[in-house]
Design an enzyme around this catalytic site. Sequence first.
Site, short mmCIF file in Angstrom:
data_model
loop_
_atom_site.label_atom_id
_atom_site.label_comp_id
_atom_site.label_asym_id
_atom_site.label_seq_id
_atom_site.Cartn_x
_atom_site.Cartn_y
_atom_site.Cartn_z
N LYS A 80 20.27 49.40 33.71
CA LYS A 80 21.13 48.52 34.50
C LYS A 80 20.69 47.08 34.30
O LYS A 80 19.50 46.81 34.10
CB LYS A 80 21.03 48.87 35.98
CG LYS A 80 22.22 48.40 36.80
CD LYS A 80 23.43 49.29 36.59
CE LYS A 80 24.59 48.92 37.51
NZ LYS A 80 25.70 49.85 37.40
N GLY A 181 35.15 48.23 51.32
CA GLY A 181 35.18 47.51 50.05
C GLY A 181 36.44 47.86 49.27
O GLY A 181 36.61 48.99 48.83
N VAL A 182 37.33 46.87 49.10
CA VAL A 182 38.59 47.12 48.39
C VAL A 182 38.72 46.17 47.20
O VAL A 182 39.76 45.56 46.98
CB VAL A 182 39.80 47.01 49.35
CG1 VAL A 182 39.84 48.19 50.29
CG2 VAL A 182 39.78 45.70 50.14
N GLY A 183 37.63 46.08 46.44
CA GLY A 183 37.67 45.33 45.19
C GLY A 183 38.32 46.18 44.12
O GLY A 183 39.24 46.95 44.39
N VAL A 185 37.45 48.92 42.36
CA VAL A 185 37.48 50.37 42.55
C VAL A 185 38.15 50.74 43.86
O VAL A 185 39.01 51.62 43.92
CB VAL A 185 36.05 50.95 42.50
CG1 VAL A 185 36.07 52.45 42.83
CG2 VAL A 185 35.43 50.73 41.12
#
Length: 350
Positions: A80, A181-183, A185
């Site tokens: 990563k 979280g609604v970015g 993905v």
Amino acid sequence: MSVFDHPEFNDHEALHFFNDEATGLKAIIAVHSTALGPAAGGCRRWSYASDAEALTDALRLSRGMTYKNAVSELPFGGGKAVMLASDDAPKSAELFAAFGRAVDSLGGSYITAEDVGCSVDDMRAVQDQTQYVSGLPQSGQNAGGDPSPWTAFGVFLGIQAAVKVRLGKDSLDGLAVAVQGVGHVGAHLCKFLHEAGARLLVADVNGDNLKAVSSALPVEVVAPAEILYANVDVLAPCALGNILTSATIPKLKATVIAGAANNQLSTEGDGRRLTEREILYAPDYVINAGGIISVSREYYGGSSEDEVRADIEKIPQRLEAIFAEAAETGRPTNELADEYARRLIAAGRK
């Protein structure tokens, strides 16, 4: 404290620090394992409170990628990259070109792609400097492009599997799902869930993300501080990790936790806390593997979207096997997933 004494250091093979004065790039690349292939994992660009926090994230995320790739039967090890975001180093083609040169200097031991804070266009700038990158625009009928929709698709299938096991329902119709979280993905996941008839509660610290999903779908917006404790059937964490802790778990109302965020558990023991509360937890790196499956097919070439889809449709089967063993033994699902991953990695080393 030595890096080797860091609580998140887990037999990592290599740790690289990069500093480019011209662009302001400051990045850490952690290579956890190459036992099963080159270490693959995206680049996360984030505003960390400290360098130490960035290091902790890199160490945890890279190990998670090793386990994710092993369980998903991919020819990858785990790694990563984290890029420290700051006003002194704004996003630019030059910044990602510098990052591309950093990746290239590792000679293929690490393969990058987009993650939180990065995009397909950012990876184009990386590609100008190195071949060790994936998550690029599609070419013809070949697999590739933004892996976010594939991650969301795998999580959606995993939610269906978990709901069937924990709630005994073959459909999501009428169930309440809280998406944190609604970015990239999370927004795609909301679309899948809406089409399946779920009632959606959403939260995000980014107002633009909330505006976009609210204008596209019928959702109930909840404050970020309240979304974890919403009275729902399913909680789908799709933001950052470290949210399921000894402090938050006692206040959860959902009976299923299944989402795209990495490192959802603060500690390994938090999995047992969920088990004791009879909350079914879908191990994050098992359910959210759709994106890296797409990246793998793209990187090695010669694959179609149908093949990517077929691979991702195996995610529910893996989860169901873990859920069944957990029900039989009473052990936490995260422990069982970790043991399975370690067995595969050990076999690869031999």
